[in-house]
Design a protein around this motif. Structure first.
Motif, short mmCIF file in Angstrom:
data_model
loop_
_atom_site.label_atom_id
_atom_site.label_comp_id
_atom_site.label_asym_id
_atom_site.label_seq_id
_atom_site.Cartn_x
_atom_site.Cartn_y
_atom_site.Cartn_z
N TRP A 99 0.83 -1.21 0.00
CA TRP A 99 0.00 0.00 0.00
C TRP A 99 0.86 1.25 0.00
N ARG A 100 1.95 1.22 0.73
CA ARG A 100 2.86 2.36 0.78
C ARG A 100 3.44 2.61 -0.62
N ALA A 101 3.84 1.53 -1.29
CA ALA A 101 4.41 1.64 -2.63
C ALA A 101 3.37 2.13 -3.62
N LYS A 102 2.13 1.75 -3.43
CA LYS A 102 1.07 2.16 -4.35
C LYS A 102 0.71 3.64 -4.19
N LEU A 103 0.69 4.11 -2.95
CA LEU A 103 0.17 5.45 -2.68
C LEU A 103 1.24 6.53 -2.53
N SER A 104 2.49 6.16 -2.44
CA SER A 104 3.54 7.14 -2.20
C SER A 104 3.70 8.10 -3.38
N LEU A 105 3.93 9.34 -3.06
CA LEU A 105 4.22 10.35 -4.08
C LEU A 105 5.70 10.76 -4.05
N ASP A 106 6.47 10.09 -3.23
CA ASP A 106 7.87 10.41 -3.01
C ASP A 106 8.78 9.46 -3.79
N PRO A 107 9.41 9.94 -4.86
CA PRO A 107 10.29 9.08 -5.66
C PRO A 107 11.43 8.48 -4.84
N GLN A 108 11.92 9.21 -3.88
CA GLN A 108 13.02 8.70 -3.05
C GLN A 108 12.56 7.52 -2.19
N GLU A 109 11.35 7.60 -1.66
CA GLU A 109 10.81 6.50 -0.88
C GLU A 109 10.62 5.26 -1.75
N LEU A 110 10.11 5.46 -2.95
CA LEU A 110 9.92 4.33 -3.86
C LEU A 110 11.26 3.71 -4.23
N ASP A 111 12.26 4.55 -4.41
CA ASP A 111 13.59 4.06 -4.74
C ASP A 111 14.14 3.21 -3.58
N THR A 112 13.88 3.64 -2.37
CA THR A 112 14.33 2.88 -1.20
C THR A 112 13.61 1.55 -1.08
N LEU A 113 12.35 1.53 -1.42
CA LEU A 113 11.58 0.28 -1.35
C LEU A 113 11.99 -0.71 -2.44
#
Length: 144
Positions: free
Chosen positions: A24-38
């Protein structure tokens, strides 16, 4: 938000509740850096797939997804309409899996040179050549 991604890097991903929360975090995140970390080794496929579909994911993150799971993630990544032909070309030239090559050959934003490269790849299945010939309206592709 990067603090959340840092925290998730330390959480075991064998608990279904954790996997669900990360997806859910990966689906809803608007932060490219967070997605990169995941987008890291050991992350469950469900999370990686959500990142592949998230418009906030950067091109570099998407390329890393392909490195993590070429066979399963090539299709969702190359279907994105926001990828430039150059990014698709970089992805295509690293592929070695037959299924990944086939899926990349139907990428909507693939340049003709990229399509020809995929059709002539030694690991390309016969369907790749047919798909590329149909897309280019070209029956003169080199033999694989």
């Amino acid at each position: 938000m990067p603090a959340i991604a840092t925290q998730t890097a330390q959480v075991p991903t064998d608990d279904p509740r954790v996997v669900h929360a990360l997806a859910w975090r990966a689906k809803l995140s608007l932060d490219p850096q967070e997605l990169d970390t995941l987008a890291r080794p050991g992350m469950p496929y469900a999370v990686l797939q959500k990142i592949a579909h998230n418009p906030a994911a950067s091109a570099e993150t998407l390329e890393r997804l392909i490195q993590l799971d070429e066979r399963s993630l090539t299709y969702p990544v190359t279907r994105r309409g926001d990828l430039s032909p150059a990014v698709i070309d970089r992805i295509a030239r690293r592929l070695t899996d037959r299924n990944a090559i086939y899926h990349a050959s139907s990428a909507p934003n693939a340049a003709p040179d990229t399509l020809r490269y995929l059709a002539s790849h030694p690991s390309a299945p016969a369907g790749t050549r047919e798909t590329v010939a149909r897309r280019l309206g070209d029956d003169t592709l080199p033999a694989a």
